[in-house]
Each structure stands twice: as structure tokens, then as C-alpha cells.
Scaffold this motif. Structure first.
Motif, PDB file in Angstrom:
ATOM      1  N   MET A  82       0.827  -1.213   0.000  1.00 34.19           N
ATOM      2  CA  MET A  82       0.000   0.000   0.000  1.00 34.19           C
ATOM      3  C   MET A  82       0.859   1.260   0.000  1.00 34.19           C
ATOM      4  SD  MET A  82      -2.960   1.459   0.085  1.00 34.19           S
ATOM      5  CE  MET A  82      -4.159   0.204   0.556  1.00 34.19           C
ATOM      6  N   GLY A  83       0.601   2.138  -0.969  1.00 37.10           N
ATOM      7  CA  GLY A  83       1.242   3.436  -1.008  1.00 37.10           C
ATOM      8  C   GLY A  83       2.674   3.437  -1.499  1.00 37.10           C
ATOM      9  N   VAL A  84       3.185   2.283  -1.908  1.00 38.59           N
ATOM     10  CA  VAL A  84       4.568   2.205  -2.387  1.00 38.59           C
ATOM     11  C   VAL A  84       4.555   2.290  -3.911  1.00 38.59           C
ATOM     12  CG1 VAL A  84       6.683   0.824  -2.490  1.00 38.59           C
ATOM     13  CG2 VAL A  84       5.310   0.858  -0.395  1.00 38.59           C
ATOM     14  N   GLY A  85       4.954   3.455  -4.429  1.00 33.09           N
ATOM     15  CA  GLY A  85       4.963   3.662  -5.868  1.00 33.09           C
ATOM     16  C   GLY A  85       6.244   3.158  -6.498  1.00 33.09           C
ATOM     17  N   PRO A  86       6.355   3.309  -7.815  1.00 26.64           N
ATOM     18  CA  PRO A  86       7.527   2.786  -8.539  1.00 26.64           C
ATOM     19  C   PRO A  86       8.854   3.311  -8.014  1.00 26.64           C
ATOM     20  CG  PRO A  86       5.802   3.422 -10.078  1.00 26.64           C
ATOM     21  CD  PRO A  86       5.359   3.902  -8.727  1.00 26.64           C
ATOM     22  N   TYR A  87       8.933   4.613  -7.741  1.00 23.98           N
ATOM     23  CA  TYR A  87      10.203   5.167  -7.267  1.00 23.98           C
ATOM     24  C   TYR A  87      10.584   4.593  -5.906  1.00 23.98           C
ATOM     25  CZ  TYR A  87      13.658   8.203  -5.265  1.00 23.98           C
ATOM     26  OH  TYR A  87      14.794   8.648  -4.645  1.00 23.98           O
ATOM     27  N   THR A  88       9.650   4.613  -4.952  1.00 22.80           N
ATOM     28  CA  THR A  88       9.951   4.114  -3.604  1.00 22.80           C
ATOM     29  C   THR A  88      10.271   2.631  -3.635  1.00 22.80           C
ATOM     30  OG1 THR A  88       8.514   5.793  -2.613  1.00 22.80           O
ATOM     31  CG2 THR A  88       9.037   3.878  -1.263  1.00 22.80           C
ATOM     32  N   ALA A  89       9.529   1.856  -4.420  1.00 20.02           N
ATOM     33  CA  ALA A  89       9.792   0.419  -4.525  1.00 20.02           C
ATOM     34  C   ALA A  89      11.201   0.165  -5.054  1.00 20.02           C
ATOM     35  CB  ALA A  89       8.754  -0.232  -5.437  1.00 20.02           C
ATOM     36  N   ASN A  90      11.575   0.906  -6.047  1.00 19.82           N
ATOM     37  CA  ASN A  90      12.901   0.722  -6.631  1.00 19.82           C
ATOM     38  C   ASN A  90      13.994   1.146  -5.657  1.00 19.82           C
ATOM     39  OD1 ASN A  90      14.617  -0.043  -8.755  1.00 19.82           O
ATOM     40  ND2 ASN A  90      14.823   2.075  -9.408  1.00 19.82           N
ATOM     41  N   ALA A  91      13.758   2.225  -4.923  1.00 20.12           N
ATOM     42  CA  ALA A  91      14.745   2.687  -3.952  1.00 20.12           C
ATOM     43  C   ALA A  91      14.956   1.647  -2.848  1.00 20.12           C
ATOM     44  CB  ALA A  91      14.300   4.018  -3.347  1.00 20.12           C
ATOM     45  N   VAL A  92      13.874   1.096  -2.327  1.00 21.19           N
ATOM     46  CA  VAL A  92      14.002   0.094  -1.266  1.00 21.19           C
ATOM     47  C   VAL A  92      14.677  -1.166  -1.803  1.00 21.19           C
ATOM     48  CG1 VAL A  92      12.747  -1.375   0.355  1.00 21.19           C
ATOM     49  CG2 VAL A  92      12.035   0.999   0.028  1.00 21.19           C
ATOM     50  N   ALA A  93      14.309  -1.589  -2.999  1.00 21.35           N
ATOM     51  CA  ALA A  93      14.952  -2.765  -3.600  1.00 21.35           C
ATOM     52  C   ALA A  93      16.447  -2.526  -3.784  1.00 21.35           C
ATOM     53  CB  ALA A  93      14.296  -3.095  -4.937  1.00 21.35           C
ATOM     54  N   SER A  94      16.797  -1.313  -4.162  1.00 30.04           N
ATOM     55  CA  SER A  94      18.209  -0.981  -4.379  1.00 30.04           C
ATOM     56  C   SER A  94      18.980  -0.926  -3.075  1.00 30.04           C
ATOM     57  CB  SER A  94      18.331   0.366  -5.092  1.00 30.04           C
ATOM     58  OG  SER A  94      17.807   0.304  -6.392  1.00 30.04           O
ATOM     59  N   PHE A  95      18.496  -0.149  -2.114  1.00 31.95           N
ATOM     60  CA  PHE A  95      19.270   0.143  -0.920  1.00 31.95           C
ATOM     61  C   PHE A  95      19.225  -0.986   0.112  1.00 31.95           C
ATOM     62  CE2 PHE A  95      17.883   4.649  -2.165  1.00 31.95           C
ATOM     63  CZ  PHE A  95      18.912   4.731  -3.089  1.00 31.95           C
ATOM     64  N   ALA A  96      18.139  -1.748   0.118  1.00 26.52           N
ATOM     65  CA  ALA A  96      18.042  -2.863   1.059  1.00 26.52           C
ATOM     66  C   ALA A  96      18.609  -4.153   0.480  1.00 26.52           C
ATOM     67  CB  ALA A  96      16.580  -3.070   1.475  1.00 26.52           C
ATOM     68  N   PHE A  97      18.327  -4.413  -0.795  1.00 27.79           N
ATOM     69  CA  PHE A  97      18.654  -5.718  -1.370  1.00 27.79           C
ATOM     70  C   PHE A  97      19.637  -5.657  -2.537  1.00 27.79           C
ATOM     71  CE2 PHE A  97      14.161  -5.945   0.168  1.00 27.79           C
ATOM     72  CZ  PHE A  97      14.412  -6.732   1.294  1.00 27.79           C
ATOM     73  N   ASP A  98      20.088  -4.460  -2.912  1.00 29.59           N
ATOM     74  CA  ASP A  98      20.979  -4.304  -4.074  1.00 29.59           C
ATOM     75  C   ASP A  98      20.358  -4.978  -5.294  1.00 29.59           C
ATOM     76  OD1 ASP A  98      23.193  -3.227  -5.270  1.00 29.59           O
ATOM     77  OD2 ASP A  98      24.582  -4.811  -4.656  1.00 29.59           O
ATOM     78  N   ASN A  99      19.050  -4.785  -5.440  1.00 29.18           N
ATOM     79  CA  ASN A  99      18.286  -5.535  -6.437  1.00 29.18           C
ATOM     80  C   ASN A  99      17.321  -4.621  -7.185  1.00 29.18           C
ATOM     81  OD1 ASN A  99      17.493  -7.965  -7.739  1.00 29.18           O
ATOM     82  ND2 ASN A  99      15.695  -8.114  -6.404  1.00 29.18           N
ATOM     83  N   GLY A 100      17.750  -3.390  -7.430  1.00 32.56           N
ATOM     84  CA  GLY A 100      16.846  -2.447  -8.072  1.00 32.56           C
ATOM     85  C   GLY A 100      17.295  -2.058  -9.460  1.00 32.56           C
ATOM     86  N   ASP A 101      16.453  -1.287 -10.114  1.00 30.94           N
ATOM     87  CA  ASP A 101      16.803  -0.660 -11.377  1.00 30.94           C
ATOM     88  C   ASP A 101      17.413   0.707 -11.076  1.00 30.94           C
ATOM     89  OD1 ASP A 101      15.656  -2.798 -12.871  1.00 30.94           O
ATOM     90  OD2 ASP A 101      13.669  -1.939 -12.514  1.00 30.94           O
ATOM     91  N   ALA A 102      17.795   1.414 -12.113  1.00 20.11           N
ATOM     92  CA  ALA A 102      18.327   2.758 -11.921  1.00 20.11           C
ATOM     93  C   ALA A 102      17.231   3.673 -11.391  1.00 20.11           C
ATOM     94  CB  ALA A 102      18.875   3.295 -13.238  1.00 20.11           C
ATOM     95  N   VAL A 103      17.514   4.359 -10.305  1.00 21.24           N
ATOM     96  CA  VAL A 103      16.577   5.321  -9.745  1.00 21.24           C
ATOM     97  C   VAL A 103      16.608   6.593 -10.589  1.00 21.24           C
ATOM     98  CG1 VAL A 103      16.192   6.870  -7.790  1.00 21.24           C
ATOM     99  CG2 VAL A 103      16.602   4.445  -7.386  1.00 21.24           C
ATOM    100  N   VAL A 104      15.427   7.106 -10.909  1.00 22.96           N
ATOM    101  CA  VAL A 104      15.349   8.361 -11.668  1.00 22.96           C
ATOM    102  C   VAL A 104      14.420   9.313 -10.920  1.00 22.96           C
ATOM    103  CG1 VAL A 104      14.774   9.451 -13.864  1.00 22.96           C
ATOM    104  CG2 VAL A 104      15.737   7.141 -13.848  1.00 22.96           C
ATOM    105  N   ASP A 105      15.012  10.225 -10.162  1.00 21.27           N
ATOM    106  CA  ASP A 105      14.241  11.276  -9.508  1.00 21.27           C
ATOM    107  C   ASP A 105      14.599  12.612 -10.146  1.00 21.27           C
ATOM    108  OD1 ASP A 105      16.751  11.827  -8.511  1.00 21.27           O
ATOM    109  OD2 ASP A 105      16.191  11.717  -6.395  1.00 21.27           O
ATOM    110  N   THR A 106      14.114  13.696  -9.576  1.00 19.66           N
ATOM    111  CA  THR A 106      14.372  15.016 -10.142  1.00 19.66           C
ATOM    112  C   THR A 106      15.864  15.310 -10.208  1.00 19.66           C
ATOM    113  OG1 THR A 106      12.247  15.842  -9.330  1.00 19.66           O
ATOM    114  CG2 THR A 106      13.912  17.481  -9.881  1.00 19.66           C
ATOM    115  N   ASN A 107      16.596  14.939  -9.159  1.00 23.61           N
ATOM    116  CA  ASN A 107      18.041  15.184  -9.142  1.00 23.61           C
ATOM    117  C   ASN A 107      18.748  14.415 -10.247  1.00 23.61           C
ATOM    118  OD1 ASN A 107      18.079  16.965  -6.995  1.00 23.61           O
ATOM    119  ND2 ASN A 107      18.535  15.413  -5.471  1.00 23.61           N
TER     120      ASN A 107
END
Length: 307
Positions: free
Chosen positions: A127-152
Motif C-alpha cells: 500500500m502506497g509504495v509507488g515505482p520510485y519508492t519500490a525501486n529505492a528500497v529494492a536498491s538500498f536494502a537488497f541491491d536488487n533495483g533498477d536505476a533510480v530516476v528522480d528530479t536530481n
């Protein structure tokens, strides 16, 4: 999306580009407590909190939240009104995010036996976990994410590699640039670059941006971006002069000071305010950053780009 392929926007020496950024991040980066853990629960809390709040302000709220609900089970068992009240008391933005975070905790316990999904698709089902947040958690917790693309990250790619202001282009180029299997350090590093060196008003030199050698904005002096519609003050700045040095040496190869100087400043005079002493200082900075080599030849200082 632009008709150009994603590869067309990236330098040929892509591995060197990657290495420079990772070394820059590893050598020195902002310390945040959620960067010191791979536990998905505190990482999720930090990501939800930072959606509307500056990172430096998140630190205390994040610590207080985890003191009160130290595990995902504690949060799931909490009264939702208490979680929302905490959110309000700490001025963390929309209260719906507190409700969603609480519900996501319950879903992890009830639907996943207390174990977080490890990939972006699975995390996005919470619930409430969008594509960006899901990818960030997968990356930072599990080293299993795609490239994060935020405003920065968009700002960095737009300025550094002249990627067009197009969401699909940003996604494709970001994914192509990220080293395989390194989403944790890479996504942290490129977001740090956007948050420290490539802010709306860039700090290329003072932050030691590792991509100056390849950066289109640094070379041209145009630092506009999708979220920066007007040009930050640049004309006559030290950053502009450094960019001219890099561009000139790239075009002409090795140059003595008095051959290089007039190509950097039209008012260059060997013994003037903008003369040899000023140019040596500028070149010294570039040498310290690993971009330029300086040599003495026949009593004359010569400069060349470092290979």
C-alpha cells in the motif's frame, strides 16, 4: 522519446565515467543513518518521509519514529491514529503517507509472513509504495533495483550528457549507465551527485564533480535543466574558466601557460591580475582533481589533459 538511441548520449569511455562517480561517492558523502543499514523497514520509512521533507530534517523524525516503532511488527500493531499523529507533529507532509506506511507494515506481516519482497515489482504491491519508492528500497536494502530516476538524477543526466527532457529517455539512459548488480552504491552515488554538486545552482568545482570532464553543461556553461528554467549565474565564474581550460586542452593538446591563457580569458596578461599566477592556481585545482597534468619543460609550465 527522441529518435536517438540511449547509447548516443553516453561517452565512449562509460566504465571510466562509472568509476569516477563511485570513487567520488565512496571517498566522501553525506552521512545519513539509513545509509548505514540494509534493513528494508528503516529504509522504507526514510523514503516515505523524504518525499516531502528535506533529508537533513528527516534525520530526527526518522530516529524518533524508529524509537517508537523499532520493527515492522511494532508499526503494524500500532494504532493508526498514533502514527498519523506522529506524522502531523513532525510536519512530514500529507497524512495519507502515514496511513499507507502503517497499512504497508500490516501487509508485510499478514501477506508476506513478515518478510519484505525483494524486488521492485513485489514492493510496489504494498500500500502506497509507488515505482520510485519500490525501486529505492529494492536498491538500498537488497541491491536488487533498477536505476533510480528522480528530479536530481534527471537534472544530472540532462546537464552532463545532454539527455532530452523526456521521461523515457531518462529511464533508458539511467539504466544503461548503471553498472550491473550495483544498484545500491550507484543509485546512492548519482542521487548524491544531484544533491551536492549538481543542484539547481551547480557547485561543480567546490564539490569536485567527478563528471566535469564529460559534462555538456560544464563545457558550454549552460546549466539550465528541466527544473531549472533560467540560467544560474555563470559568466566570469571560476567554474566557467575551468570549463574553458578543459575544452581548450581537449582541442589543442599540450599548451604552455602563455598559449593557454589567452584562449581561456581574452584579458589574459602574463603578469596581470589574470595572468600566469592566476592560471597556475586554476590549473592546480584541476590537477588536484585528476583532470590536468602539469610539467616543466625548458623553464616553462605546460598543461595537458590527464588520460
Amino acid at each position: 522519446m527522441s529518435e536517438a538511441s540511449p547509447e548516443a548520449y553516453l561517452p565512449a569511455d562509460r566504465d571510466r565515467v562509472r568509476t569516477r562517480l563511485i570513487e567520488w561517492y565512496t571517498d566522501d558523502h553525506r552521512e545519513y543513518p539509513w545509509r548505514e543499514t540494509t534493513d528494508p523497514y528503516p529504509i522504507l520509512v526514510s523514503e516515505v518521509m523524504s518525499q516531502q521533507t528535506q533529508l537533513d530534517r528527516v534525520v530526527d523524525a526518522w530516529a524518533d519514529f524508529l524509537d517508537r516503532w523499532p520493527t515492522i511488527a511494532d508499526l503494524a500493531a500500532a494504532d493508526r491514529a498514533d502514527v498519523v499523529g506522529f506524522w502531523t507533529d513532525h510536519s512530514l507532509g500529507y497524512n495519507n503517507r502515514a496511513k499507507y506506511l502503517h497499512e504497508a507494515a500490516r501487509e508485510v506481516l499478514e501477506d508476506h509472513d513478515g518478510t519484505f519482497p525483494r524486488d521492485p515489482d513485489g514492493l510496489q504491491e504494498l500500500m502506497g509504495v509507488g515505482p520510485y519508492t519500490a525501486n529505492a528500497v529494492a536498491s538500498f536494502a537488497f541491491d536488487n533495483g533498477d536505476a533510480v530516476v528522480d528530479t536530481n538524477v534527471k537534472r544530472v543526466l540532462y546537464r552532463a550528457f545532454d539527455v532530452p527532457d523526456d521521461d523515457e529517455a531518462f529511464e533508458l539512459v539511467a539504466q544503461l549507465l548503471m553498472p550491473d548488480g550495483d544498484s545500491r552504491v550507484w543509485n546512492n552515488a548519482i542521487m548524491e551527485l544531484g544533491g551536492v554538486a549538481c543542484e539547481k545552482t551547480p557547485a561543480c568545482d567546490s564539490a569536485g564533480c567527478p563528471w566535469r570532464e564529460w559534462c555538456h553543461a560544464y563545457e558550454t556553461g549552460d546549466f539550465t535543466a528541466p527544473d531549472v528554467p533560467t540560467q544560474p549565474d555563470f559568466e566570469g565564474s571560476r567554474r566557467q574558466m575551468r570549463g574553458r581550460v578543459v575544452r581548450t586542452l581537449n582541442e589543442h593538446g599540450e599548451l604552455a601557460l602563455d598559449k593557454l591563457g589567452p584562449r581561456v580569458r581574452v584579458d589574459y596578461a602574463p603578469d596581470g591580475d589574470y595572468g600566469r599566477e592566476w592560471l597556475r592556481d586554476l590549473l592546480g585545482d584541476l590537477a588536484d582533481d585528476g583532470m590536468v597534468d602539469l610539467r616543466e619543460r625548458d623553464g616553462t609550465t605546460v598543461a595537458t589533459l590527464r588520460e
